[in-house]
Design a protein around this motif. Structure first.
Motif, PDB file in Angstrom:
ATOM      1  N   LEU A   1      66.145 -27.919  88.957  1.00  0.00           N
ATOM      2  CA  LEU A   1      65.726 -26.674  88.328  1.00  0.00           C
ATOM      3  C   LEU A   1      66.670 -25.582  88.802  1.00  0.00           C
ATOM      4  O   LEU A   1      66.779 -25.329  90.002  1.00  0.00           O
ATOM      5  CB  LEU A   1      64.279 -26.369  88.714  1.00  0.00           C
ATOM      6  CG  LEU A   1      63.482 -25.391  87.873  1.00  0.00           C
ATOM      7  CD1 LEU A   1      61.992 -25.647  88.033  1.00  0.00           C
ATOM      8  CD2 LEU A   1      63.806 -23.956  88.275  1.00  0.00           C
ATOM      9  N   GLU A   2      67.362 -24.956  87.857  1.00  0.00           N
ATOM     10  CA  GLU A   2      68.384 -23.959  88.200  1.00  0.00           C
ATOM     11  C   GLU A   2      68.081 -22.633  87.514  1.00  0.00           C
ATOM     12  O   GLU A   2      67.869 -22.582  86.306  1.00  0.00           O
ATOM     13  CB  GLU A   2      69.767 -24.454  87.754  1.00  0.00           C
ATOM     14  CG  GLU A   2      70.901 -23.525  88.119  1.00  0.00           C
ATOM     15  CD  GLU A   2      72.253 -24.035  87.647  1.00  0.00           C
ATOM     16  OE1 GLU A   2      73.283 -23.461  88.067  1.00  0.00           O
ATOM     17  OE2 GLU A   2      72.291 -24.992  86.856  1.00  0.00           O
ATOM     18  N   ALA A   3      68.042 -21.557  88.293  1.00  0.00           N
ATOM     19  CA  ALA A   3      67.849 -20.207  87.760  1.00  0.00           C
ATOM     20  C   ALA A   3      69.206 -19.520  87.659  1.00  0.00           C
ATOM     21  O   ALA A   3      69.934 -19.408  88.647  1.00  0.00           O
ATOM     22  CB  ALA A   3      66.917 -19.405  88.671  1.00  0.00           C
ATOM     23  N   ILE A   4      69.552 -19.067  86.459  1.00  0.00           N
ATOM     24  CA  ILE A   4      70.885 -18.531  86.180  1.00  0.00           C
ATOM     25  C   ILE A   4      70.764 -17.082  85.725  1.00  0.00           C
ATOM     26  O   ILE A   4      70.291 -16.806  84.613  1.00  0.00           O
ATOM     27  CB  ILE A   4      71.589 -19.364  85.087  1.00  0.00           C
ATOM     28  CG1 ILE A   4      71.641 -20.843  85.482  1.00  0.00           C
ATOM     29  CG2 ILE A   4      72.979 -18.816  84.808  1.00  0.00           C
ATOM     30  CD1 ILE A   4      72.101 -21.762  84.362  1.00  0.00           C
ATOM     31  N   PRO A   5      71.176 -16.112  86.555  1.00  0.00           N
ATOM     32  CA  PRO A   5      71.110 -14.704  86.137  1.00  0.00           C
ATOM     33  C   PRO A   5      72.316 -14.328  85.284  1.00  0.00           C
ATOM     34  O   PRO A   5      73.446 -14.751  85.551  1.00  0.00           O
ATOM     35  CB  PRO A   5      71.132 -13.948  87.474  1.00  0.00           C
ATOM     36  CG  PRO A   5      71.887 -14.852  88.397  1.00  0.00           C
ATOM     37  CD  PRO A   5      71.623 -16.267  87.948  1.00  0.00           C
TER      38      PRO A   5
ATOM     39  N   SER B   1      63.393 -20.482  95.860  1.00  0.00           N
ATOM     40  CA  SER B   1      62.870 -20.778  97.195  1.00  0.00           C
ATOM     41  C   SER B   1      61.436 -21.301  97.203  1.00  0.00           C
ATOM     42  O   SER B   1      61.026 -21.944  98.172  1.00  0.00           O
ATOM     43  CB  SER B   1      62.963 -19.524  98.081  1.00  0.00           C
ATOM     44  OG  SER B   1      62.198 -18.464  97.544  1.00  0.00           O
ATOM     45  N   ILE B   2      60.677 -21.042  96.132  1.00  0.00           N
ATOM     46  CA  ILE B   2      59.255 -21.417  96.147  1.00  0.00           C
ATOM     47  C   ILE B   2      58.887 -22.340  94.989  1.00  0.00           C
ATOM     48  O   ILE B   2      58.364 -23.439  95.202  1.00  0.00           O
ATOM     49  CB  ILE B   2      58.369 -20.159  96.135  1.00  0.00           C
ATOM     50  CG1 ILE B   2      58.669 -19.295  97.373  1.00  0.00           C
ATOM     51  CG2 ILE B   2      56.890 -20.542  96.098  1.00  0.00           C
ATOM     52  CD1 ILE B   2      57.951 -17.963  97.400  1.00  0.00           C
ATOM     53  N   LEU B   3      59.146 -21.930  93.767  1.00  0.00           N
ATOM     54  CA  LEU B   3      58.676 -22.710  92.616  1.00  0.00           C
ATOM     55  C   LEU B   3      59.467 -23.997  92.411  1.00  0.00           C
ATOM     56  O   LEU B   3      58.878 -25.061  92.162  1.00  0.00           O
ATOM     57  CB  LEU B   3      58.715 -21.851  91.349  1.00  0.00           C
ATOM     58  CG  LEU B   3      57.772 -20.641  91.339  1.00  0.00           C
ATOM     59  CD1 LEU B   3      57.937 -19.850  90.053  1.00  0.00           C
ATOM     60  CD2 LEU B   3      56.326 -21.085  91.507  1.00  0.00           C
ATOM     61  N   ALA B   4      60.782 -23.936  92.512  1.00  0.00           N
ATOM     62  CA  ALA B   4      61.587 -25.147  92.294  1.00  0.00           C
ATOM     63  C   ALA B   4      61.230 -26.257  93.278  1.00  0.00           C
ATOM     64  O   ALA B   4      61.008 -27.409  92.871  1.00  0.00           O
ATOM     65  CB  ALA B   4      63.080 -24.816  92.351  1.00  0.00           C
ATOM     66  N   PRO B   5      61.155 -25.987  94.589  1.00  0.00           N
ATOM     67  CA  PRO B   5      60.765 -27.059  95.515  1.00  0.00           C
ATOM     68  C   PRO B   5      59.387 -27.646  95.211  1.00  0.00           C
ATOM     69  O   PRO B   5      59.155 -28.834  95.460  1.00  0.00           O
ATOM     70  CB  PRO B   5      60.785 -26.355  96.880  1.00  0.00           C
ATOM     71  CG  PRO B   5      61.739 -25.225  96.707  1.00  0.00           C
ATOM     72  CD  PRO B   5      61.543 -24.756  95.302  1.00  0.00           C
TER      73      PRO B   5
END
Length: 284
Positions: A6-10, A68-72
């Motif tokens: 899961l990758e968050a891309i700004p 830091s929280i949702l992906a793990p």
């Protein structure tokens, strides 16, 4: 089918809006870039889904929450159990609030998981959710706040010339709203989104002044926004933030034409983010 990554891309994409904007909830005055956060979810079978978060100036906080929280919490979970996965996370983290960075991040992941579900099933998401024969939906041009009579007139005219017949203003000044109605004429629907500036008494007084201008709805009129007893429920359309981005993440696939937005028919969300746009506008 498990969630493998899961990758968050700004992203930060420059835009023009037909003149200098006023300060508002989305940022400072004369804002010239739009920040967004897209989320890429990849399964162990190689199916990829994309989602996008609301956030404005809170985008950095949303990214931290996801990374830091949702992906793990979600890696290794069954991507098909969307409702259970979302409910589990909401219950686990409800102490941090029912809005804000946590819910913005969860929303983006939820969208990505539905995209995966549609791609895996070979169907558009709207078919998975019950189906529709609609091929397009009415859209309204959502203008930024100008707080300037001439800029309001100019950009109302610009939106009408682009084919929109529904407009949403973010103006809170009565004269600016009047200027928009005068420029648009009587046949164009106008909505207001004022971002919670008034008490209930002030909102009632302003509503009385605005009634001759026939707004379709007044959105977020009162503070606090949770004052649901004071609010009503209008029929919905699709909001289109009316400014000119330097690049479009999804190309012209969802750009309204003549005031309507096409309903994607391909599997999943029916959209694929442009890799070149991600590469060029990604915040490092």
């Amino acid at each position: 089918m498990k969630i493998a990554s899961l990758e968050a891309i700004p992203l930060r994409i420059p835009f023009t809006a037909g003149g200098r904007s006023d300060a508002a909830v989305w940022g400072k005055a004369d804002l010239q870039t739009a920040d967004s956060l897209i989320v890429k979810v990849t399964t162990d079978t190689g199916v990829v889904g994309w989602g996008e978060s609301f956030g404005f100036t809170a985008i950095p906080a949303v990214k931290v929450v996801i990374d830091s929280i949702l992906a793990p919490e979600m890696i290794g979970r069954d991507a098909a159990l969307i409702e259970k996965l979302m409910l589990d996370q909401q219950k686990k983290f409800h102490v941090f609030g029912r809005s804000g960075a946590f819910l913005f991040g969860l929303s983006a992941i939820d969208i990505a998981l539905w995209d995966i579900a549609g791609r895996a099933a070979g169907q558009p998401v709207h078919q998975l959710l019950g189906g529709s024969d609609a091929v397009s939906l009415a859209a309204y041009a959502s203008l930024i706040r100008y707080s300037d009579l001439e800029l309001v007139r100019k950009n109302v005219r610009r939106a009408l010339d682009s084919g929109f017949q529904h407009l949403k203003l973010h103006e809170i000044d009565f004269d600016c709203i009047c200027a928009a109605r005068e420029e648009a004429g009587d046949d164009v629907e106008i909505m207001l989104d004022v971002n919670c500036p008034w008490s209930v008494r002030e909102a009632l007084d302003m509503t009385a002044r605005l009634r001759p201008l026939r707004p379709r709805w007044i959105e977020e009129p009162v503070w606090p926004p949770e004052n649901y007893a004071a609010l009503g429920g209008p029929a919905a359309m699709v909001e289109w933030r009316y400014f000119d981005l330097e690049a479009q993440l999804y190309g012209d696939a969802i750009i309204p034409k003549n005031g309507t937005m096409a309903v994607p028919q391909a599997p999943g969300l029916g959209l694929e983010p442009n890799a070149d746009v991600i590469r060029e506008y990604r915040l490092r």
